[in-house]
Motif scaffolding. Structure first.
Motif, PDB file in Angstrom:
ATOM      1  N   LEU A  58      47.538  45.675  32.905  1.00 38.51           N
ATOM      2  CA  LEU A  58      46.195  45.144  32.687  1.00 38.51           C
ATOM      3  C   LEU A  58      45.872  44.034  33.689  1.00 38.51           C
ATOM      4  O   LEU A  58      44.763  43.988  34.242  1.00 38.51           O
ATOM      5  CB  LEU A  58      46.079  44.605  31.249  1.00 38.51           C
ATOM      6  CG  LEU A  58      44.718  44.008  30.869  1.00 38.51           C
ATOM      7  CD1 LEU A  58      43.629  45.062  30.984  1.00 38.51           C
ATOM      8  CD2 LEU A  58      44.773  43.430  29.453  1.00 38.51           C
ATOM      9  N   TYR A  59      46.850  43.159  33.928  1.00 38.51           N
ATOM     10  CA  TYR A  59      46.615  42.041  34.848  1.00 38.51           C
ATOM     11  C   TYR A  59      46.334  42.557  36.261  1.00 38.51           C
ATOM     12  O   TYR A  59      45.338  42.165  36.894  1.00 38.51           O
ATOM     13  CB  TYR A  59      47.823  41.112  34.865  1.00 38.51           C
ATOM     14  CG  TYR A  59      47.718  40.024  35.909  1.00 38.51           C
ATOM     15  CD1 TYR A  59      46.964  38.880  35.659  1.00 38.51           C
ATOM     16  CD2 TYR A  59      48.354  40.155  37.142  1.00 38.51           C
ATOM     17  CE1 TYR A  59      46.855  37.876  36.628  1.00 38.51           C
ATOM     18  CE2 TYR A  59      48.247  39.166  38.107  1.00 38.51           C
ATOM     19  CZ  TYR A  59      47.490  38.033  37.848  1.00 38.51           C
ATOM     20  OH  TYR A  59      47.378  37.057  38.802  1.00 38.51           O
ATOM     21  N   THR A  62      43.083  44.629  36.568  1.00 38.39           N
ATOM     22  CA  THR A  62      41.924  43.736  36.537  1.00 38.39           C
ATOM     23  C   THR A  62      41.777  42.994  37.862  1.00 38.39           C
ATOM     24  O   THR A  62      40.675  42.852  38.399  1.00 38.39           O
ATOM     25  CB  THR A  62      42.047  42.729  35.390  1.00 38.39           C
ATOM     26  OG1 THR A  62      42.171  43.436  34.145  1.00 38.39           O
ATOM     27  CG2 THR A  62      40.836  41.815  35.319  1.00 38.39           C
ATOM     28  N   ASP A  63      42.916  42.525  38.387  1.00 32.50           N
ATOM     29  CA  ASP A  63      42.887  41.823  39.672  1.00 32.50           C
ATOM     30  C   ASP A  63      42.431  42.762  40.782  1.00 32.50           C
ATOM     31  O   ASP A  63      41.627  42.382  41.648  1.00 32.50           O
ATOM     32  CB  ASP A  63      44.286  41.286  39.985  1.00 32.50           C
ATOM     33  CG  ASP A  63      44.361  40.625  41.353  1.00 32.50           C
ATOM     34  OD1 ASP A  63      43.705  39.582  41.538  1.00 32.50           O
ATOM     35  OD2 ASP A  63      45.062  41.160  42.241  1.00 32.50           O
ATOM     36  N   GLU A  65      40.540  45.495  40.464  1.00 35.08           N
ATOM     37  CA  GLU A  65      39.122  45.817  40.295  1.00 35.08           C
ATOM     38  C   GLU A  65      38.243  44.637  40.707  1.00 35.08           C
ATOM     39  O   GLU A  65      37.182  44.821  41.300  1.00 35.08           O
ATOM     40  CB  GLU A  65      38.842  46.206  38.847  1.00 35.08           C
ATOM     41  CG  GLU A  65      37.440  46.748  38.634  1.00 35.08           C
ATOM     42  CD  GLU A  65      37.250  47.353  37.260  1.00 35.08           C
ATOM     43  OE1 GLU A  65      36.229  48.021  37.045  1.00 35.08           O
ATOM     44  OE2 GLU A  65      38.127  47.152  36.397  1.00 35.08           O
ATOM     45  N   ARG A  66      38.696  43.424  40.396  1.00 30.56           N
ATOM     46  CA  ARG A  66      37.943  42.239  40.810  1.00 30.56           C
ATOM     47  C   ARG A  66      37.905  42.147  42.339  1.00 30.56           C
ATOM     48  O   ARG A  66      36.867  41.806  42.928  1.00 30.56           O
ATOM     49  CB  ARG A  66      38.579  40.988  40.215  1.00 30.56           C
ATOM     50  CG  ARG A  66      37.817  39.694  40.539  1.00 30.56           C
ATOM     51  CD  ARG A  66      38.346  38.510  39.757  1.00 30.56           C
ATOM     52  NE  ARG A  66      39.762  38.296  40.003  1.00 30.56           N
ATOM     53  CZ  ARG A  66      40.711  38.511  39.084  1.00 30.56           C
ATOM     54  NH1 ARG A  66      40.381  38.949  37.886  1.00 30.56           N
ATOM     55  NH2 ARG A  66      41.979  38.296  39.365  1.00 30.56           N
TER      56      ARG A  66
END
Length: 499
Positions: A58-59, A62-63, A65-66
């Motif tokens: 998840l981390y 998310t990183d 995608e950001r």
């Protein structure tokens, strides 16, 4: 036989047996409980490891995608800067790189290709940053003994070497762009109390078919000078000659108030060379100007008429101007339009001998001698305003040779002259005959090996504008056109986890 009647001690034996039985049963239950507790602990540790790995997935997803959002914004900003260059070109005095729809389309396509490459490059740079932290453990909570660490990052849908990825080579970038998407595998290991569990995830980034959305545009209304696709006979031979002086025309062109084609009249002792110098000094293109002169020798020639360079300027003279017809061979890099019939009882030889392209436009032509050694010349016979009896007659030999075009509107020319021309004209090397007919007429050479010679040397233009353009006359017009500056569209991102 004497039986034993004394039962003392049986109770003790029974009690002992019961104690042993109870202890055995208890031991069984205790052992089962202990095994269950151990199994639960193992399962709990495994679950915690999976949970830790999931937190890592998840981390990093998310990183990632950001980072994609940031990359998209950077590409958007760069795209706008590149598109602004097209707009700047349209407002510049020299619009050579953007004054046609084809040029602007090619420019936009090049921007689109560059932005795809830039997008992929930035993604690969991010992946290289993530590869550097492979094996680095992260503890999500300080009070637990759980952690996660990325293990591998790998491109899945494209062949590559480690060096290509590390250097973000253009070869690898183009390979990914051609695929249309980028698949990235990431393995994350979660650990709880020294019990590891690895999860595999697959990120998919779709590269858009185009970064430019034609449906979302902002328009720039800008007057540009462009080739006139529907050019007509009247665009060459004007029904009404201009009255505006060339200096007055140039002033309005510089001010942006004139509309192409730019036509002016040169009278008195004005010199074409002086006017051309003013045009080029103003950053304008001499090819956009049509200059009507009263006297060829006085307005065009300097000390003599040898090899005058028009720099593409269109010069229109009267058919009665003997100075023009006697100095046609001295025309360099320009268009000489004789508004009438060229008649001479002499030969017209050695045109284009200085190997500089020249264009001569006539309504009719009657040559009492020969036309020989015609090089680097566009000779256009467009006919009179009406009828089909315009003359194209050469009494003697008619030869066209290297880099020469004989161009004729056969709808306006006397059929007997066309028949004679087909039988007598000699075309060699890179010479060519280009004709136009609005009513479906055709022209073919006759005589020896006529079919092959026609195939080699004769071509029919599909439109009048194409006919003029292929023969050296470019009719320009001022057009107000919307210039689309497309905007960048969103990209797709998805990922899945393999347990």
């Amino acid at each position: 036989m004497k039986s034993v009647k004394n039962e003392k001690g049986y109770a003790l034996v029974v009690v002992l047996l019961l104690i042993v039985l109870v202890l055995g049963i208890s031991a069984t239950f205790i052992s089962g409980s202990l095994n269950n507790a151990k199994q639960e602990k193992t399962v709990d540790l495994s679950n915690q490891s999976v949970a830790a790995a999931e937190m890592g997935i998840l981390y990093y997803s998310t990183d990632f995608e950001r980072s994609l959002d940031q990359i998209k914004q950077e590409v958007l900003n760069q795209t706008r800067l590149e598109l602004d260059k097209i707009v700047a070109c349209l407002y510049a005095s020299n619009k050579d790189a953007c004054d046609t729809s084809a040029e602007r389309t090619a420019w936009e396509q090049n921007i689109d290709r560059q932005m795809k490459q830039l997008y992929v490059k930035k993604i690969l740079i991010k992946i290289n940053e993530l590869i550097k932290i492979n094996g680095t453990q992260t503890a999500p909570f300080t009070s637990t003994q759980s952690n996660y660490a990325p293990q591998t990052w790998k491109l899945m849908n494209v062949a590559y070497t480690a060096s290509e990825l590390q250097t973000v080579s253009n070869v690898l970038v183009d390979r990914i762009v051609a695929k249309g998407k980028l698949e990235v595998k990431m393995d994350v290991k979660g650990t709880s109390m020294s019990s590891p569990k690895t999860l595999n995830s697959l990120f998919t980034v779709n590269i858009p078919a185009s970064f430019l959305n034609k449906g979302e545009v902002y328009n720039v209304g800008q007057e540009i000078i462009a080739g006139k696709e529907d050019a007509a006979y009247q665009d060459v031979f004007k029904l009404t000659p201009p009255t505006q002086s060339c200096d007055a025309l140039l002033t309005s062109v510089i001010a942006g108030t004139a509309r192409a084609p730019f036509e002016c009249k040169m009278t008195g002792d004005q010199k074409l060379a002086t006017f051309i110098a003013k045009v080029t000094a103003a950053g304008k293109n001499p090819m956009d100007f049509w200059v009507h002169v009263d006297d060829f020798q006085r307005n065009v020639c300097t000390s003599n008429c040898n090899s005058i360079d028009f720099l593409g300027t269109n010069v229109v003279v009267k058919a009665t101007d003997a100075g023009a017809s006697s100095n046609m061979n001295n025309l360099v890099n320009g268009n000489l339009i004789i508004n009438g019939t060229l008649t001479t009882g002499q030969n017209m030889n050695n045109l284009g001998k200085n190997m500089s392209k020249q264009t001569i436009v006539l309504k009719e032509m009657y040559i009492g001698g020969n036309i020989k050694n015609l090089f680097y010349t566009n000779l256009m016979i467009l006919g009179k305003d009406t009828g089909e009896d315009s003359r194209l007659h050469v009494v003697g030999q008619f030869q066209i040779d290297n880099y020469t075009h004989l161009c004729m509107d056969i709808d306006r020319i006397l059929p007997a002259d066309l028949e004679r021309l087909a039988a007598t004209i000699e075309v060699t090397n890179s010479g060519r005959i280009i004709y136009y007919s609005a009513v479906g007429k055709t022209f073919a050479l006759t005589g020896l090996d006529a079919a092959n010679r026609t195939k080699l040397y004769v071509a029919k233009a599909a439109s009048y504008g194409e006919f003029l353009n292929n023969c050296g006359i470019g009719i320009k017009s001022t057009q107000t056109v919307p210039i689309s500056s497309p905007v960048v569209i969103d990209t797709d991102f998805d990922f899945e986890v393999d347990y």
